[in-house]
Structures are given as C-alpha cells and as structure tokens.
Write a protein that holds these residues in place. Structure first.
Motif, PDB file in Angstrom:
ATOM      1  N   VAL A  68       0.743  -1.181  -0.195  1.00 61.53           N
ATOM      2  CA  VAL A  68      -0.076  -0.102   0.135  1.00 61.53           C
ATOM      3  C   VAL A  68       0.875   1.195   0.006  1.00 61.53           C
ATOM      4  N   SER A  69       0.599   2.409  -0.989  1.00 61.62           N
ATOM      5  CA  SER A  69       1.666   3.449  -1.036  1.00 61.62           C
ATOM      6  C   SER A  69       1.246   4.307   0.016  1.00 61.62           C
ATOM      7  N   ASP A  70       1.954   5.459   0.068  1.00 61.52           N
ATOM      8  CA  ASP A  70       1.584   6.551   0.983  1.00 61.52           C
ATOM      9  C   ASP A  70       0.118   7.170   0.943  1.00 61.52           C
ATOM     10  N   ASN A  71      -0.405   7.222  -0.203  1.00 55.70           N
ATOM     11  CA  ASN A  71      -1.837   7.498  -0.343  1.00 55.70           C
ATOM     12  C   ASN A  71      -2.886   6.444  -0.340  1.00 55.70           C
ATOM     13  N   ASN A  72      -2.535   5.307   0.339  1.00 54.16           N
ATOM     14  CA  ASN A  72      -3.661   4.485   0.548  1.00 54.16           C
ATOM     15  C   ASN A  72      -4.080   3.518  -0.779  1.00 54.16           C
ATOM     16  N   ARG A  73      -3.049   3.510  -1.535  1.00 48.85           N
ATOM     17  CA  ARG A  73      -3.712   2.622  -2.929  1.00 48.85           C
ATOM     18  C   ARG A  73      -2.623   1.617  -3.176  1.00 48.85           C
ATOM     19  N   ARG A  74      -3.051   0.336  -3.744  1.00 45.58           N
ATOM     20  CA  ARG A  74      -2.357  -0.796  -3.983  1.00 45.58           C
ATOM     21  C   ARG A  74      -1.196  -0.496  -4.825  1.00 45.58           C
ATOM     22  N   ALA A  75      -0.147  -0.774  -4.525  1.00 40.45           N
ATOM     23  CA  ALA A  75       0.999  -0.508  -5.381  1.00 40.45           C
ATOM     24  C   ALA A  75       1.982  -1.554  -5.200  1.00 40.45           C
ATOM     25  N   LYS A  76       2.754  -1.901  -6.485  1.00 40.28           N
ATOM     26  CA  LYS A  76       3.581  -2.734  -6.744  1.00 40.28           C
ATOM     27  C   LYS A  76       5.109  -2.319  -6.191  1.00 40.28           C
ATOM     28  N   TYR A  77       5.714  -2.917  -5.203  1.00 41.86           N
ATOM     29  CA  TYR A  77       6.977  -2.515  -4.515  1.00 41.86           C
ATOM     30  C   TYR A  77       7.980  -3.267  -5.400  1.00 41.86           C
ATOM     31  N   TYR A  78       8.987  -2.594  -5.702  1.00 45.34           N
ATOM     32  CA  TYR A  78      10.366  -3.332  -6.406  1.00 45.34           C
ATOM     33  C   TYR A  78      11.463  -3.203  -5.426  1.00 45.34           C
ATOM     34  N   SER A  79      12.340  -4.442  -5.275  1.00 47.80           N
ATOM     35  CA  SER A  79      13.516  -4.567  -4.489  1.00 47.80           C
ATOM     36  C   SER A  79      14.592  -5.079  -5.500  1.00 47.80           C
ATOM     37  N   ILE A  80      15.708  -4.723  -5.072  1.00 47.68           N
ATOM     38  CA  ILE A  80      17.122  -5.589  -6.096  1.00 47.68           C
ATOM     39  C   ILE A  80      17.239  -6.801  -5.634  1.00 47.68           C
ATOM     40  N   THR A  81      17.519  -7.623  -6.459  1.00 48.27           N
ATOM     41  CA  THR A  81      17.891  -9.000  -6.271  1.00 48.27           C
ATOM     42  C   THR A  81      19.287  -9.001  -6.081  1.00 48.27           C
ATOM     43  N   ARG A  82      19.810 -10.267  -5.771  1.00 49.12           N
ATOM     44  CA  ARG A  82      21.430 -10.479  -5.834  1.00 49.12           C
ATOM     45  C   ARG A  82      22.000 -10.373  -6.891  1.00 49.12           C
ATOM     46  N   ALA A  83      21.152 -10.796  -8.134  1.00 53.15           N
ATOM     47  CA  ALA A  83      21.492 -10.685  -9.393  1.00 53.15           C
ATOM     48  C   ALA A  83      21.501  -9.283 -10.031  1.00 53.15           C
ATOM     49  N   GLY A  84      20.527  -8.424  -9.426  1.00 54.72           N
ATOM     50  CA  GLY A  84      20.496  -7.076  -9.675  1.00 54.72           C
ATOM     51  C   GLY A  84      21.643  -6.295  -9.248  1.00 54.72           C
ATOM     52  N   GLU A  85      22.065  -6.619  -7.943  1.00 59.02           N
ATOM     53  CA  GLU A  85      23.198  -5.760  -7.284  1.00 59.02           C
ATOM     54  C   GLU A  85      24.519  -6.469  -8.192  1.00 59.02           C
ATOM     55  N   LYS A  86      24.618  -7.432  -8.727  1.00 57.92           N
ATOM     56  CA  LYS A  86      25.874  -7.688  -9.395  1.00 57.92           C
ATOM     57  C   LYS A  86      25.729  -7.039 -10.795  1.00 57.92           C
ATOM     58  N   ARG A  87      24.635  -7.339 -11.472  1.00 57.24           N
ATOM     59  CA  ARG A  87      24.463  -6.092 -12.633  1.00 57.24           C
ATOM     60  C   ARG A  87      24.777  -4.610 -12.400  1.00 57.24           C
ATOM     61  N   LEU A  88      24.067  -4.114 -11.303  1.00 58.83           N
ATOM     62  CA  LEU A  88      24.302  -2.765 -10.797  1.00 58.83           C
ATOM     63  C   LEU A  88      25.994  -2.445 -10.886  1.00 58.83           C
ATOM     64  N   ARG A  89      26.634  -3.353 -10.135  1.00 59.55           N
ATOM     65  CA  ARG A  89      28.137  -3.332 -10.007  1.00 59.55           C
ATOM     66  C   ARG A  89      28.758  -3.167 -11.300  1.00 59.55           C
ATOM     67  N   GLN A  90      28.416  -4.114 -12.309  1.00 54.76           N
ATOM     68  CA  GLN A  90      29.147  -4.197 -13.377  1.00 54.76           C
ATOM     69  C   GLN A  90      28.663  -3.154 -14.407  1.00 54.76           C
ATOM     70  N   GLU A  91      27.489  -2.785 -14.439  1.00 54.98           N
ATOM     71  CA  GLU A  91      27.134  -1.683 -15.146  1.00 54.98           C
ATOM     72  C   GLU A  91      27.726  -0.288 -14.582  1.00 54.98           C
ATOM     73  N   THR A  92      27.703  -0.251 -13.417  1.00 62.04           N
ATOM     74  CA  THR A  92      28.430   1.056 -12.889  1.00 62.04           C
ATOM     75  C   THR A  92      29.883   1.232 -13.347  1.00 62.04           C
ATOM     76  N   GLU A  93      30.604  -0.076 -13.106  1.00 60.99           N
ATOM     77  CA  GLU A  93      32.072  -0.098 -13.454  1.00 60.99           C
ATOM     78  C   GLU A  93      32.254   0.169 -14.899  1.00 60.99           C
ATOM     79  N   SER A  94      31.326  -0.363 -15.931  1.00 64.22           N
ATOM     80  CA  SER A  94      31.277   0.019 -17.276  1.00 64.22           C
ATOM     81  C   SER A  94      31.104   1.395 -17.528  1.00 64.22           C
ATOM     82  N   TRP A  95      29.919   2.007 -16.996  1.00 65.61           N
ATOM     83  CA  TRP A  95      29.591   3.408 -17.052  1.00 65.61           C
ATOM     84  C   TRP A  95      30.745   4.359 -16.628  1.00 65.61           C
ATOM     85  N   ASN A  96      31.457   3.953 -15.508  1.00 62.80           N
ATOM     86  CA  ASN A  96      32.569   4.923 -15.137  1.00 62.80           C
ATOM     87  C   ASN A  96      33.769   4.887 -16.138  1.00 62.80           C
TER      88      ASN A  96
END
Length: 113
Positions: A68-96
């Motif tokens: 439930v969002s701050d305005n009391n509406r049903r909402a889909k909440y997203y969180s990062i997975t381990r694979a997502g953390e790994k991809r984030l590190r790789q993409e950050t290094e590449s971007w840098n």
C-alpha cells in the motif's frame, strides 16, 4: 533551476537498479527518486519506466510484491535481487570507464595530438 538532460540509450536500467538499491519503491517512487538524486536533471517518462521494470523483473534483477502506497493505494513495490546487485556493480564499472574515456577525449587539445 537545473537543466534537464536526455537519457542516453541503455542508461534507464542502470538508473532503476541504482534507485531501487537504495530501498524498495513502487513505480512512481522510482521516477521521483531518479529525479531527486539527479537534482532534477533526469526525468523518466512513465511510458518508458514500466516496460523497463517488467523487463528487469523478468530477468530476475528486480523482485516485486504488492503493498500500500503513502496515499493508501495498492502498489507494486520493487526491490533489487542479488543478480540485480551484481548487474548494478558491472554496469556502474562500465559506465565509469566510458565516462572517464569521454572526459579524456573532450579535454584533448590540438597540441596533445
């Protein structure tokens, strides 16, 4: 007032992963977080965001659950997975690496050639 910049191709996934790595958010919250942490310079359109969220979830880089969002509406909440953390590190290094190389090229003068 901060001047807005166009998103470069391939950067939306990186922005989403970084935003969600800072804490679980619903879709609109991700838009706001990107805008906030970029100082208003980056604006993501909802029409681009939701297909990207779906794609990242299909790739197991994000997980989701309904809440439930701050305005009391049903909402889909997203969180990062381990694979997502790994991809984030790789993409950050590449971007840098690319950003550093671009900076070097743009600082070049005729005398250096």
């Amino acid at each position: 007032m901060t001047k807005q910049a166009d998103l470069l191709p391939g950067t939306l996934d990186l922005l989403i992963l970084k935003s969600v790595s800072l804490g679980a958010l619903h879709g609109y919250g991700i838009l706001l977080r990107i805008q906030q942490i970029s100082g208003g310079a980056l604006l993501v359109e909802q029409g681009a965001l939701y297909p990207a969220l779906y794609r990242l979830e299909e790739q197991d880089l994000l997980a989701s659950e309904w809440g439930v969002s701050d305005n009391n509406r049903r909402a889909k909440y997203y969180s990062i997975t381990r694979a997502g953390e790994k991809r984030l590190r790789q993409e950050t290094e590449s971007w840098n690496r690319v950003a550093s190389a671009m900076s070097t090229v743009l600082r070049a003068t005729a005398e250096e050639i």
